[in-house]
Design an enzyme around this catalytic site. Structure first.
Site, mmCIF file in Angstrom:
data_model
loop_
_atom_site.group_PDB
_atom_site.id
_atom_site.type_symbol
_atom_site.label_atom_id
_atom_site.label_comp_id
_atom_site.label_asym_id
_atom_site.label_seq_id
_atom_site.Cartn_x
_atom_site.Cartn_y
_atom_site.Cartn_z
ATOM 1 N N CYS A 76 -41.515 0.244 -29.242
ATOM 2 C CA CYS A 76 -40.969 -0.237 -30.502
ATOM 3 C C CYS A 76 -41.722 -1.488 -30.937
ATOM 4 C CB CYS A 76 -39.483 -0.551 -30.361
ATOM 5 S SG CYS A 76 -38.738 -1.222 -31.866
ATOM 6 N N HIS A 101 -36.349 5.022 -22.620
ATOM 7 C CA HIS A 101 -37.695 4.524 -22.358
ATOM 8 C C HIS A 101 -37.851 4.316 -20.854
ATOM 9 C CE1 HIS A 101 -39.210 3.320 -26.513
ATOM 10 N NE2 HIS A 101 -38.032 3.893 -26.732
#
Length: 305
Positions: free
Chosen positions: A242, A211
């Site tokens: 998430c 990420h």
């Protein structure tokens, strides 16, 4: 002297349709297939399409079985689906998936928030998930979430991630992906964990999922390439996050990773203009801008003077 040898290849798994969309307001199955069609046109041949998890927990992916039926129009693409347990694996193989990803969080805090069980309990299910997948003629990948850091428990000890990989191998897993779930990893930490993991998993295929939450995603991707990682996850436009990890934001952008890889002389199978078109279409469907800098600025060959 000329040579006919092919350049080295970077295998990029496009995860936008699953990891990218899971944190967004639900869109229609047809809209998802529209995004996927643009990705396939751009060269995507390995796509994480959806997840078979509780529709109450992840309503954006509640149409997993319907989406699976629509994927049959692209028979030359490798499709994968994420599951969080045995029942999810059964649903995924029934829908036609043969590459299954089972997530095990390295940190108990994230594991309890994500799947409602401890890391140890998740590990104990690996052999049962393997049996479901193997019976269908498929392969099982274990994604080690929070491999470096957890939003609840802090830094994940490298030995813990290493031991989870070793346990999953004993349970029958075919391959692994180390996931930087909250975007904290830096190049040095990535390299160190890869070295430790490979010592307990020699010869096993290990990918990396990054990420860009803190702006170090591409730098860490480059470190992974230097560490001989040949498989990376990325999401169109940098879409993603998430829902069970506070503060997590988008994945590294597929088009930015391809831009870097092509400049390094790596073959990816992607066409950059096609990826930019896919990113623009995704923005239209979602109704807002995506975080990718390359999507905003364009390829340098077409940048304004």
């Amino acid at each position: 002297m000329t040579t006919t040898s092919k350049p080295p290849r970077l295998d990029i798994r496009e995860v936008g349709p699953r990891d990218g969309l899971q944190n967004e307001p639900p869109i229609s199955t047809e809209a998802k297939l529209d995004i996927i069609e643009h990705l396939v046109r751009a060269g995507a041949r390995r796509i994480e399409a959806t997840s078979f998890v509780s529709p109450r927990a992840v309503p954006a992916l509640a149409d997993a079985a319907d989406l699976a039926a629509g994927l049959r129009r692209w028979p030359d693409v490798r499709w994968s689906a994420l599951v969080a347990g045995v029942r999810g694996a059964e649903r995924a193989v029934q829908a036609g998936f043969r590459e299954i990803e089972y997530v095990v969080s390295a940190a108990d805090g994230h594991s309890k928030a994500n799947v409602g069980r401890t890391t140890e309990q998740a590990l104990q299910l690996v052999p049962r998930v393997v049996d479901v997948v193997r019976e269908a003629g498929g392969i099982l990948e274990v994604i080690v979430a929070t491999a470096w850091d957890c939003p609840f428990d802090g830094e994940t000890p490298p030995a813990r991630t290493r031991d989870i990989v070793a346990r999953a191998i004993d349970g029958g897993a075919d391959r692994f992906c180390l996931a930087d779930t909250i975007g904290t990893v830096t190049p040095g930490r990535l390299t160190a964990l890869m070295e430790a993991t490979r010592r307990v998993a020699p010869g096993v295929d290990i990918g990396v999922h990054l990420h860009n939450t803190r702006g170090t995603g591409l730098a860490s991707a480059y470190a992974a390439l230097l560490a001989d990682v040949t498989w990376l996850d990325a999401s169109i436009g940098g879409l993603g996050g998430c829902p069970f990890a506070p503060g997590a934001s988008g994945n590294i952008a597929t088009e930015e990773l391809v831009y870097l890889a092509h400049d390094l002389g790596l073959e990816t199978g992607f066409e950059l203009d096609g990826l930019l078109a896919a990113g623009r279409r995704t923005q239209e469907i979602l109704g807002g801008p995506l975080p990718s800098g390359l999507l905003r600025a364009g390829d340098r060959a077409r940048a304004p003077v």
